[in-house]
Write a protein that holds these residues in place. Structure first.
Motif, PDB file in Angstrom:
ATOM      1  N   MET A 168       0.838  -1.198   0.000  1.00 58.85           N
ATOM      2  CA  MET A 168       0.000   0.000   0.000  1.00 58.85           C
ATOM      3  C   MET A 168       0.872   1.246   0.000  1.00 58.85           C
ATOM      4  O   MET A 168       1.985   1.264   0.516  1.00 58.85           O
ATOM      5  N   ALA A 169       0.332   2.309  -0.613  1.00 57.97           N
ATOM      6  CA  ALA A 169       1.130   3.522  -0.794  1.00 57.97           C
ATOM      7  C   ALA A 169       1.619   4.073   0.534  1.00 57.97           C
ATOM      8  O   ALA A 169       2.726   4.610   0.614  1.00 57.97           O
ATOM      9  N   GLU A 170       0.841   3.941   1.613  1.00 59.81           N
ATOM     10  CA  GLU A 170       1.252   4.493   2.906  1.00 59.81           C
ATOM     11  C   GLU A 170       2.353   3.653   3.555  1.00 59.81           C
ATOM     12  O   GLU A 170       2.999   4.109   4.492  1.00 59.81           O
ATOM     13  N   SER A 171       2.536   2.405   3.076  1.00 58.78           N
ATOM     14  CA  SER A 171       3.580   1.562   3.651  1.00 58.78           C
ATOM     15  C   SER A 171       4.786   1.583   2.714  1.00 58.78           C
ATOM     16  O   SER A 171       5.425   2.607   2.590  1.00 58.78           O
ATOM     17  N   MET A 172       5.105   0.488   2.017  1.00 60.22           N
ATOM     18  CA  MET A 172       6.315   0.508   1.204  1.00 60.22           C
ATOM     19  C   MET A 172       6.057   0.863  -0.257  1.00 60.22           C
ATOM     20  O   MET A 172       7.008   1.060  -1.016  1.00 60.22           O
TER      21      MET A 172
END
Lengths: 556, 556
Positions: free
Chosen positions: A214-218
């Motif tokens: 996901m964009a908020e993670s990696m």
């Protein structure tokens, strides 16, 4: 009314089918030590070889659904094949930690009841001495070159990985599984007591791998290359191999070449945009690059976990090499993605620092709460501290209780009565959801219904010029339950306890200040270099420390 | 062995709890028509008001778990509240399509058995005339200003949204649900037959929302602002409101202001980095900006779905405004994210175009296969065409069969015997997984066990200077099953069929060339402007077309 959606389980076989078709041309590159000759395999090949491995394990070695197969391997393509084939065929991948002490390694092999172990040839010197105590291990599959004579006396049958899989069918009719079926097993490397096993399900692996991308993670997409330095025997390599199956990013794997020179070469020649590692590896890399510069400009982001990244290292990577460190927090029991730190938008680079130094925000899959000293939930105000408890579909609800058990173990110090995981970490959460960890719960000083952070005291003490090192531990107190004992290593000469206490008093409330002081020669450390406070507590209990008490009652 | 993971269901209540705490300060902005006075509400407020709405619906209007509540609303904050409150309380959100013809709107309200309808005041002129036939609707909740006198004769009780929720508790003890419980209902706007209902589950909504945020899809993070032009009554607004709860991106909602001037103003003043829309809205925006320029530099990416974006529009947005169009393909039955198009890495801008014009790649949640004319699976070689069939946890496995039913309807033309969704779209897939759709299955010409693409023939015909418009339809053929009939609108004068056939022969195989030709005045179109080929087929069947047949047997 009922849902009309298809009921399709989230399984590793499904992830493998996706990765090896839609992302057929993505690659797993294994470092060989020679920058001119890395070993490359496409996801399509990984898919075919995983099928061959599954056929061999089932037809030749008798691996059946729910069999546990151990892997004692570095980060390499064959380990990725085990990550795919074992869960997909319904077996359980048990990653064995190369760094465990021998007695713990033997313990986990027995506890998990591994009948088959896949091992890198270079690791045989570690495995061979254990085998005499491991009567239930029936097969050892050796991947890569190694001294097979080490296995001469082994009761288990020995197979060469490549010979074992050669010529077998390159497709496999993966069984239909329930997404809650077991898929993989990791043991903690607990410093006290026996290691505890966490059994991941297909569901937890799939959901966690989605979160990794996901964009908020990696934020991985096909075309990215990530250097996975985090060992594949640590919490499923933080989900990286399974996440790669979903989004098709390329994996760059170091095999056993974890020396700073090799890491710098990997970055310079393979040009990954991302790396995942514990902080110490990047400390080493920084020195290496200072002495023998390489072009590491491709690398823009490093996800650091395992322990917090020291601010000077973070700043040096940023300023000297344009490498941005993103903190992640997690543990074996959390799959591990618990938080990732991305500052809120619209801040100046300097304003971002407190957020970058925090552990970051929880993704939607991880619910969090802070439980304070009196057992009640603490507010998210950025200052009220509590032990972090988490809940979610990729969070453990218990430990594997061993062969024949029908229920997980749920020790009360690790799981709350309503099923949340007690992380053993103490910290605060800001109103906008940023976690800042300050202590391990076992190191915090529980004094009169309040908590005193040992880490905060240590940081302030070490900020004083007369102190080289300092550790603060809790000692029993009749009236307050516990009180802080400051153990100081002076820079030189003798420590002036009163002056140090005044120094602390500039920042802290009176009741937080240690009244007990002692001088030590050095702070005892664990095998991985962390402060070993239980040694100090034991020394105090045995009367082995000369303690000066400055004020009889700190609250007056 | 068994998994030791927590068993935590993926529910909308969990998503709402996350969004309204971790992303408490993210915002939903509703356009009011006045650029100086947009209406803003934080996610924390959305959370509190959703709880108030749930209390009102349960305590005042008798909404219970599995009750179906209709919404006849534009894209605005109150609609987001319904998106949150209804599934979270265990009820079912039924989004009513404002654009449906009156008889279909009445049909779906009856078929879903909506007892409560939440309606925007501005839409009352649409709802009021339907009510006499809707005896089972008990409550109408009106949000925003409108002419309430229109409801004067209504049997249902009428409530004002703000008065109804005012003063109620701002938290709600959301019930524990199974993730497979129904959460929302959308009907297709099928051009033939009655609309068909797809019932989304909590699980499908949650997994789909995770996919929306994944880096390979829309890559949203907290701090992003997305202009959701796609109506909230179209396939749950492509998952945008629920995805925003997960990652905390800001929602910018147009309410009823869908005119190009308003859209340009929204972009210029609110500065979204992303928008989601059907192509026609961006065609209009392009003209608007040419006539009355605005600063739209904040907008970098537009996800276009619903139908393919014409290449000239894509290029113009890119070249004139730096706005990059990303295709997505999907349908009501696919939640809708079926593909998103991101070119492979390492290509020049020109090399990227074929990928950008494709429908893109399937995410791991969507398994795909192409079924050819003879019912077998076609290879992924970029040229073999077949009907696209899909499977996955957010793909429909049937249609809602109405109150009292215990099984979904599974019409054979929409669902394969093994449960895959037959999409009705025909296309090819490249070896690296890029989907290119060419036809609707009903428009493809099935000739002697091969498929002839009507869309390809039409494109080539319209490339000839003597042709203004052309449509190609299948007509029955004794020997081949079907053969193509080319219906031509000449640019002026008479069409030279032989010359046109030679023109096609330069690009196509002999057996693909139409032997039947006719001239028409214009191509009949549906209400949404698409070619209405069933009208041409019917005219042919009735002998209403003058057909010239050039060669008796096309295969000789």
């Amino acid at each position: 009314m009922f849902s009309t959606m298809q009921d399709v389980p989230l399984t590793v076989a499904r992830m493998l089918r996706h990765g090896s078709t839609i992302h057929a041309t993505s690659t797993v590159t294994t470092w060989t030590g020679d920058p001119a000759a890395p070993h490359r395999r496409t996801f399509a090949e990984i898919g075919r070889r995983s099928a061959q491995l599954a056929h061999a394990l089932r037809d030749e070695l008798g691996v059946t659904p729910r069999s546990v197969v151990g892997t004692l391997m570095w980060n390499n393509a064959e380990h990725v094949e085990a990550y795919c084939a074992l869960p997909a065929m319904g077996a359980v991948l048990h990653t064995l930690n190369l760094r465990l002490p021998a007695h713990q390694l033997r313990y986990v092999i027995q506890h998990a009841d591994d009948r088959v172990i896949i091992v890198n040839g270079s690791v045989l010197p570690l495995l061979a001495p254990l085998l005499p105590g491991l009567d239930r291990v029936e097969h050892i599959v050796v991947s890569g070159p190694g001294d097979l004579s080490l296995l001469a006396g082994a009761r288990a049958r020995v197979h060469a990985y490549e010979e074992l899989i050669a010529g077998r069918p390159t497709t496999y009719d993966w069984p239909q599984l329930d997404e809650r079926d077991p898929a993989a097993l990791c043991y903690t490397s607990g410093t006290t007591g026996d290691p505890k096993g966490t059994v991941y399900s297909h569901r937890s692996i799939h959901l966690h791998a989605m979160q990794v991308n996901m964009a908020e993670s990696m934020a991985f997409t096909a075309g990215d290359t990530s250097l996975a330095l985090v060992p594949m025997f640590h919490v499923l390599s933080w989900g990286m191999p399974h996440a790669a199956l979903l989004s098709g990013f390329n994996l760059l794997l170091p095999d056993r070449f974890l020396q700073p020179g090799h890491i710098a070469d990997m970055i310079a020649t393979e040009r990954p945009c991302h790396a995942a590692a514990v902080p110490t590896l990047f400390q080493g890399l920084l020195h290496e690059l200072a002495e023998r510069p390489r072009d590491v400009s491709a690398l823009t982001t490093v996800t650091i976990g395992g322990s917090a990244c020291p601010e000077p290292l973070m700043r040096a990577l940023d300023e000297r090499h344009g490498i941005r460190v993103a903190h992640a927090w997690g543990m074996t029991e959390t799959s591990p993605l618990g938080t990732t730190s991305q500052p809120p938008p619209g801040l100046t680079p300097e304003e971002e620092w407190p957020y970058r130094l925090s552990q970051g925000r929880f993704p939607a899959g991880v619910e969090a709460r802070l439980i304070g000293p009196d057992g009640t939930e603490m507010p998210w105000d950025g200052s009220s501290a509590g032990e972090l408890e988490v809940r979610g579909p990729w969070i453990a609800g218990g430990y594997w209780a061993g062969a024949g058990s029908t229920e997980p173990e749920r020790p009360a110090d690790r799981f709350s009565p309503d099923g949340w995981l007690r992380t053993g970490d103490v910290g605060t959460i800001t109103p906008d959801g940023y976690l800042r960890l300050t202590d391990r719960a076992k190191d915090v000083i529980k004094s009169g219904g309040e908590w005193i952070s040992s880490v905060e005291l240590e940081g302030l003490l070490m900020g004083h010029p007369s102190v080289r090192e300092a550790a603060v531990v809790a000692v029993p107190d009749e009236r307050w339950g516990e009180r802080p004992l400051a153990c100081v290593v002076p820079a030189d000469g003798e420590a002036d306890y009163a002056a140090l206490r005044d120094h602390l008093g500039e920042k802290l409330a009176r009741w937080q200040l240690p009244e007990h002081w002692t001088t030590i020669e050095e702070v005892p450390r664990t095998s991985v270099g962390k402060y070993d406070k239980k040694v100090l507590r034991a020394r105090y209990a045995e009367g082995g420390l000369t303690v000066t008490t400055l004020v009889p009652d700190p609250r007056q």
